[in-house]
Design an enzyme around this catalytic site. Structure first.
Site, mmCIF file in Angstrom:
data_model
loop_
_atom_site.group_PDB
_atom_site.id
_atom_site.type_symbol
_atom_site.label_atom_id
_atom_site.label_comp_id
_atom_site.label_asym_id
_atom_site.label_seq_id
_atom_site.Cartn_x
_atom_site.Cartn_y
_atom_site.Cartn_z
ATOM 1 N N LEU A 63 -1.423 -6.047 -2.163
ATOM 2 C CA LEU A 63 -2.758 -6.135 -2.344
ATOM 3 C C LEU A 63 -3.601 -6.040 -0.998
ATOM 4 O O LEU A 63 -4.789 -6.089 -1.078
ATOM 5 C CB LEU A 63 -3.156 -7.312 -3.185
ATOM 6 C CG LEU A 63 -2.829 -7.314 -4.629
ATOM 7 C CD1 LEU A 63 -3.422 -8.753 -5.152
ATOM 8 C CD2 LEU A 63 -3.178 -6.133 -5.413
ATOM 9 N N TYR A 194 2.319 -11.345 15.731
ATOM 10 C CA TYR A 194 2.214 -10.146 15.132
ATOM 11 C C TYR A 194 3.319 -8.833 15.857
ATOM 12 O O TYR A 194 4.003 -8.442 14.896
ATOM 13 C CB TYR A 194 1.025 -9.600 14.748
ATOM 14 C CG TYR A 194 0.833 -8.254 13.880
ATOM 15 C CD1 TYR A 194 1.269 -8.083 12.693
ATOM 16 C CD2 TYR A 194 0.344 -7.130 14.627
ATOM 17 C CE1 TYR A 194 1.304 -6.893 11.851
ATOM 18 C CE2 TYR A 194 0.106 -5.873 13.657
ATOM 19 C CZ TYR A 194 0.777 -5.897 12.676
ATOM 20 O OH TYR A 194 0.501 -4.765 11.751
#
Length: 372
Positions: A63, A194
């Site tokens: 999503l 990240y």
């Protein structure tokens, strides 16, 4: 535990591809028992399919910015029922009714394994991750999702002979990496959780390829610009937000310096590249992780391109030190010559096409002209 005889020696095979000669690497012999959850009777080889038997696809973290668009593209290619979207969030009515959707937590190994087995998954696209700025705000969660979740995905894919795609990013580079351009192979010392997790994913995927024969494929994405999705917390998201602002009121406050150059790509090119690298024969891949690129620009250059359509558009700057530091540790350009050589990668969208497409989607030029 895997027996040493199960994995083959490295074999070189020369074949002709549409762009270049290709060679094939099979897995190295095992030197010691595997630490991961892979049964002794597992077999490893590239998953293939025909038009009569398309792949069964699972998309995790579906999503987010890319998952829904990828699902739409793959459903057109392979049929709606062969592509399963998954996430831990509740989908919109439109997404839920557009094709199969299931709940999937990448931190739950047992449930992932059941999904792969019950739905006979042969291709897996792993998009479950926290992006750069969001990850820095919650390092422990980013570590869990981006690293522990990846380990679960790798083990499930290797155990059940699944072709696995994991996206990487310009965030996998760091301030000591070459910046203009950054090649496929160079020093990578990122300074965000990240980026660290993406380097970890690249190396673990390559390790599983050589150790277990996992058909792992990876692209380093530049900043991705999409018209029909909201920004997801990335440092390059200003290049999405600017079009929302242009459509709303014709002004935008940018959190990066005007001269900050970063590589970017329109989402349709990104999704097409992802499908292409998954479909290309394994023997045509000379590496497991490739740079891909389309264009590179600064906020001021993007604003100038916008003014060609919306002359009164205004941009101001309030620099976010965290995002600016992240951006300055990333490449200004990516060298994607290996992708172009090995499997014929070529973008469709440059900056003028990008701006025209985004403004047309939002109807920004018409609304602003009427307001003026």
């Amino acid at each position: 535990m895997l027996a040493p005889g199960m994995l083959k020696q490295v074999v070189s095979v020369t074949a002709q591809s549409k762009a270049s000669s290709c060679f094939k690497l099979l897995s190295l012999p095992l030197l010691s028992p595997s630490p991961c959850r892979i049964p002794a009777d597992a077999s490893f080889h590239s998953t293939s399919f025909s038009e009569a038997e398309p792949p069964r696809v699972l998309i995790t973290g579906g999503l987010g910015q890319l998952g829904i668009g990828l699902a739409n593209l793959l459903r057109k290619r392979f049929g709606k029922d062969n592509v399963i979207l998954s996430d831990i969030k509740k989908p919109s009515d439109h997404v839920f009714h557009s094709g199969p959707f299931v709940y999937a937590d990448v931190l739950d190994y047992k449930s992932l394994r059941e999904l792969v087995v019950n739905h006979r998954i042969s291709w897996l696209f792993h998009y479950g991750a926290l992006l750069s700025a969001v990850g820095e705000a919650n390092v422990s969660l980013a570590r869990d999702v981006n690293i522990t979740g990846l380990h679960n995905i790798l083990d499930v894919a290797a155990e059940h002979n699944v072709r696995l795609f994991v996206p990487s990013t310009i965030g996998a580079f760091g301030p000591t990496s070459p910046r203009n351009p950054a090649p496929d192979l160079c020093i990578q010392r990122p300074r965000t959780i990240y980026g660290v997790s993406k380097v970890h994913a690249e190396l673990m995927g390559e390790y599983y390829y050589y150790r277990y024969g996992l058909d792992f494929r990876c692209l380093r994405y530049p900043g991705i610009i999409s018209a029909d999705s909201q920004p997801g917390g990335g440092t390059t998201d200003y290049a999405v937000e600017i079009f929302h602002a242009a459509a709303k009121n014709g002004t935008f406050e940018c959190n990066l310096k005007a001269s900050t150059r970063l590589p970017m790509m329109y989402i349709s090119d990104c999704l097409r590249a992802t499908l292409e690298v998954m479909e290309v024969p394994a023997e045509c891949l000379s590496m497991r992780t490739y740079n891909i690129s389309a264009m590179s620009f600064t906020p001021e250059e993007l604003a100038q391109a916008l003014r060609k359509h919306v002359p009164d558009f205004q941009i101001t700057y309030r620099v976010d030190p965290l995002r600016q530091a992240i951006a300055e540790s990333w490449p200004m350009n990516l060298d994607d010559s290996n992708a172009r050589k090995d499997w014929g990668w070529k973008q469709d969208f440059d900056l003028p096409e990008l701006v025209a497409t985004m403004l047309n989607f939002h109807g920004a030029s018409t609304r602003i002209a009427q307001a003026n």
